[in-house]
Design an enzyme around this catalytic site. Sequence first.
Site, PDB file in Angstrom:
ATOM      1  N   SER A   1     -30.172 -45.849  36.394  1.00  0.00           N
ATOM      2  CA  SER A   1     -31.303 -45.195  35.714  1.00  0.00           C
ATOM      3  C   SER A   1     -32.630 -45.855  36.052  1.00  0.00           C
ATOM      4  O   SER A   1     -33.651 -45.554  35.454  1.00  0.00           O
ATOM      5  CB  SER A   1     -31.087 -45.258  34.196  1.00  0.00           C
ATOM      6  OG  SER A   1     -31.004 -46.609  33.778  1.00  0.00           O
TER       7      SER A   1
ATOM      8  N   HIS B   1     -54.679 -10.408  15.130  1.00  0.00           N
ATOM      9  CA  HIS B   1     -54.037  -9.512  16.113  1.00  0.00           C
ATOM     10  C   HIS B   1     -54.888  -9.373  17.378  1.00  0.00           C
ATOM     11  O   HIS B   1     -54.844  -8.348  18.051  1.00  0.00           O
ATOM     12  CB  HIS B   1     -53.782  -8.115  15.525  1.00  0.00           C
ATOM     13  CG  HIS B   1     -53.186  -8.138  14.157  1.00  0.00           C
ATOM     14  ND1 HIS B   1     -51.831  -8.129  13.924  1.00  0.00           N
ATOM     15  CD2 HIS B   1     -53.768  -8.232  12.928  1.00  0.00           C
ATOM     16  CE1 HIS B   1     -51.601  -8.186  12.624  1.00  0.00           C
ATOM     17  NE2 HIS B   1     -52.762  -8.262  11.996  1.00  0.00           N
TER      18      HIS B   1
ATOM     19  N   SER C   1     -59.796 -19.434  44.006  1.00  0.00           N
ATOM     20  CA  SER C   1     -58.690 -18.674  44.580  1.00  0.00           C
ATOM     21  C   SER C   1     -58.776 -18.771  46.093  1.00  0.00           C
ATOM     22  O   SER C   1     -59.867 -18.836  46.661  1.00  0.00           O
ATOM     23  CB  SER C   1     -58.808 -17.216  44.141  1.00  0.00           C
ATOM     24  OG  SER C   1     -58.163 -16.368  45.065  1.00  0.00           O
TER      25      SER C   1
ATOM     26  N   LYS D   1     -63.548 -16.207  42.163  1.00  0.00           N
ATOM     27  CA  LYS D   1     -62.771 -16.705  41.046  1.00  0.00           C
ATOM     28  C   LYS D   1     -63.110 -18.133  40.607  1.00  0.00           C
ATOM     29  O   LYS D   1     -63.351 -18.999  41.418  1.00  0.00           O
ATOM     30  CB  LYS D   1     -61.260 -16.651  41.364  1.00  0.00           C
ATOM     31  CG  LYS D   1     -60.689 -15.274  41.492  1.00  0.00           C
ATOM     32  CD  LYS D   1     -60.847 -14.399  40.282  1.00  0.00           C
ATOM     33  CE  LYS D   1     -59.773 -14.526  39.227  1.00  0.00           C
ATOM     34  NZ  LYS D   1     -58.412 -14.509  39.644  1.00  0.00           N
TER      35      LYS D   1
ATOM     36  N   ASN E   1     -61.013 -20.123  38.036  1.00  0.00           N
ATOM     37  CA  ASN E   1     -59.819 -19.980  37.190  1.00  0.00           C
ATOM     38  C   ASN E   1     -59.601 -21.179  36.263  1.00  0.00           C
ATOM     39  O   ASN E   1     -59.822 -22.315  36.659  1.00  0.00           O
ATOM     40  CB  ASN E   1     -58.575 -19.804  38.068  1.00  0.00           C
ATOM     41  CG  ASN E   1     -58.590 -18.486  38.817  1.00  0.00           C
ATOM     42  OD1 ASN E   1     -59.145 -17.497  38.337  1.00  0.00           O
ATOM     43  ND2 ASN E   1     -58.020 -18.468  40.000  1.00  0.00           N
TER      44      ASN E   1
ATOM     45  N   GLU F   1     -54.408 -23.659  31.753  1.00  0.00           N
ATOM     46  CA  GLU F   1     -53.135 -22.935  31.911  1.00  0.00           C
ATOM     47  C   GLU F   1     -51.977 -23.917  32.034  1.00  0.00           C
ATOM     48  O   GLU F   1     -50.871 -23.672  31.550  1.00  0.00           O
ATOM     49  CB  GLU F   1     -53.186 -22.029  33.139  1.00  0.00           C
ATOM     50  CG  GLU F   1     -54.092 -20.833  32.932  1.00  0.00           C
ATOM     51  CD  GLU F   1     -54.305 -20.037  34.212  1.00  0.00           C
ATOM     52  OE1 GLU F   1     -54.075 -18.833  34.196  1.00  0.00           O
ATOM     53  OE2 GLU F   1     -54.704 -20.625  35.234  1.00  0.00           O
TER      54      GLU F   1
ATOM     55  N   TYR G   1     -22.916 -46.661  20.678  1.00  0.00           N
ATOM     56  CA  TYR G   1     -23.590 -46.329  21.933  1.00  0.00           C
ATOM     57  C   TYR G   1     -22.678 -45.534  22.865  1.00  0.00           C
ATOM     58  O   TYR G   1     -21.486 -45.823  22.970  1.00  0.00           O
ATOM     59  CB  TYR G   1     -24.049 -47.615  22.660  1.00  0.00           C
ATOM     60  CG  TYR G   1     -24.759 -47.311  23.971  1.00  0.00           C
ATOM     61  CD1 TYR G   1     -26.110 -46.971  23.998  1.00  0.00           C
ATOM     62  CD2 TYR G   1     -24.059 -47.306  25.175  1.00  0.00           C
ATOM     63  CE1 TYR G   1     -26.750 -46.655  25.179  1.00  0.00           C
ATOM     64  CE2 TYR G   1     -24.700 -46.999  26.365  1.00  0.00           C
ATOM     65  CZ  TYR G   1     -26.043 -46.670  26.371  1.00  0.00           C
ATOM     66  OH  TYR G   1     -26.677 -46.353  27.540  1.00  0.00           O
TER      67      TYR G   1
ATOM     68  N   GLN H   1     -28.442 -42.745  27.607  1.00  0.00           N
ATOM     69  CA  GLN H   1     -29.361 -43.175  28.671  1.00  0.00           C
ATOM     70  C   GLN H   1     -30.342 -42.054  29.038  1.00  0.00           C
ATOM     71  O   GLN H   1     -31.462 -42.313  29.450  1.00  0.00           O
ATOM     72  CB  GLN H   1     -28.523 -43.562  29.893  1.00  0.00           C
ATOM     73  CG  GLN H   1     -29.326 -43.941  31.109  1.00  0.00           C
ATOM     74  CD  GLN H   1     -28.419 -44.524  32.191  1.00  0.00           C
ATOM     75  OE1 GLN H   1     -27.901 -45.618  32.037  1.00  0.00           O
ATOM     76  NE2 GLN H   1     -28.200 -43.776  33.248  1.00  0.00           N
TER      77      GLN H   1
END
Length: 458
Positions: A23, A156, A277, A283, A285, A290, A317, A322
């Site tokens: 790990s 809404h 873009s 553009k 953006n 996002e 354990y 892990q």
Amino acid sequence: MNYLWSGRFSKQLHDLAKRFTFSIEIDKRLALFDVAGSIVHAMMLMKQKIISESEGKKIISGLKQIRKEIKSDTFVFKADDEDIHTAVERRLVELIGPTGGKLHTARSRNDQIVFDEKLYLKQILPDILGAITIFQKTMVTKAERSLGIFLPAFTHLQPAQPVLLSHYLLAYVSMLERDKKRIKDALTRTNISPLGACACVGTSFPVDPEYVAKKLGFDGVFNNSIDAVSDRDFILETVCCLGILMVHLSRMAEDLILWHSPLIGFVDLPEEFCTGSSIMPQKKNPDVLELIRGRTSAVIGNITGIFSLMKGLPLSYNRDIQEDKRFLFETCEISYLSIVIITKIIEKTEVNPSRMSQTCRLGYIEATDIAEFLARKGIPFRQAHHMVGKLVEEAEKKGILLKDLKESTIKKITGCSDAVDFIRQLDFEKSINLKASHGGTSIGEVKKELKRWKNILN
Ligand code: ARG
């Protein structure tokens, strides 16, 4: 190759098993916490005369050397380092010889890993809390400067009623205050040291868990060694708290993304946090926002991940545990970066007050005020609501504002001659100031809120 645990093995670990179980790539980032915990563990072993003073000093100086190497990025991880604990111990023995092998007396990787994770959280959660406070202060400053700006509030995603921009901004301050409280509360349970639980039943050595806990700023120590090594509640709840924070940031990102669209045009996002873009030259953006919205899904996935990991595990354990780190680290890192970034975006975003007020003319958002006026005149609210609905229908048919309806139409529909003046004189500022109820958007209430926040945040 000899591993920490390979005394009883005569066969080498299969390469596939090695790749599958190691790990180190993920727990590398616990390196400094592992060393800090080990130094204090060595001090405790020395104090309790479990190791001699000269052994303890040797171990501590070796660990300090390792800390230097980690900080200067010169620590070399080796192919056979199974996890962070193994890597540190391997290097310690390289540096000081077999005495290094005494460090692991009265300790197991099972209590050690929980300790490391808790040290990690004791650092990153206060960082996140600090970043939230900076966010809140930035919002309060913006809100204070926006007292004259109004826009439609939405329900809404339809224009609902006029609202002060300041009131809107302060909504996020309230939301994130709850996040702070939740995180602080989770920290109280994180702040209990597991060290001294060893593998799962404690140890035959005369350890002093209180000493270790105190040295590293923990509020207390575990009471049950099995629970101490099995418990990952602190990760479950931290990931949940951060999940809620990210849901808040994601909603805010969505508000800003919508507001930045030329179709709404309430704000102009800072160029430094937008991208263009490859094909459409015009553009600008809102990609960063996002991605805050997008990465929230990774955090929500991590909540599911850590819960499914723990569900059904027998005490104490199990190696499954892990895997907790991938969920925890990613969640903390996404949350920290998102809050810092969104604060910068807020700081630099330009609002367009005239566009905001212009849109108040869309959608008859003063209708509720008229209904409430009629209700104050004694007409049952349900009837008043219906009458104003009729006024809206008339205005919509003619393509005019409510205030431009003929006097006779208003009188005929409402049966109330005072309504004519009220409707003619109603503007958005007036509408806003009528909302003087507790926590409403009137300038008086919003100023009270501003004052309250300034007291809390300073
Ligand atoms: N790397 C392990 C983890 O992160 C540490 C504990 C290993 N313990 C064991 N008995 N194999 O959970």
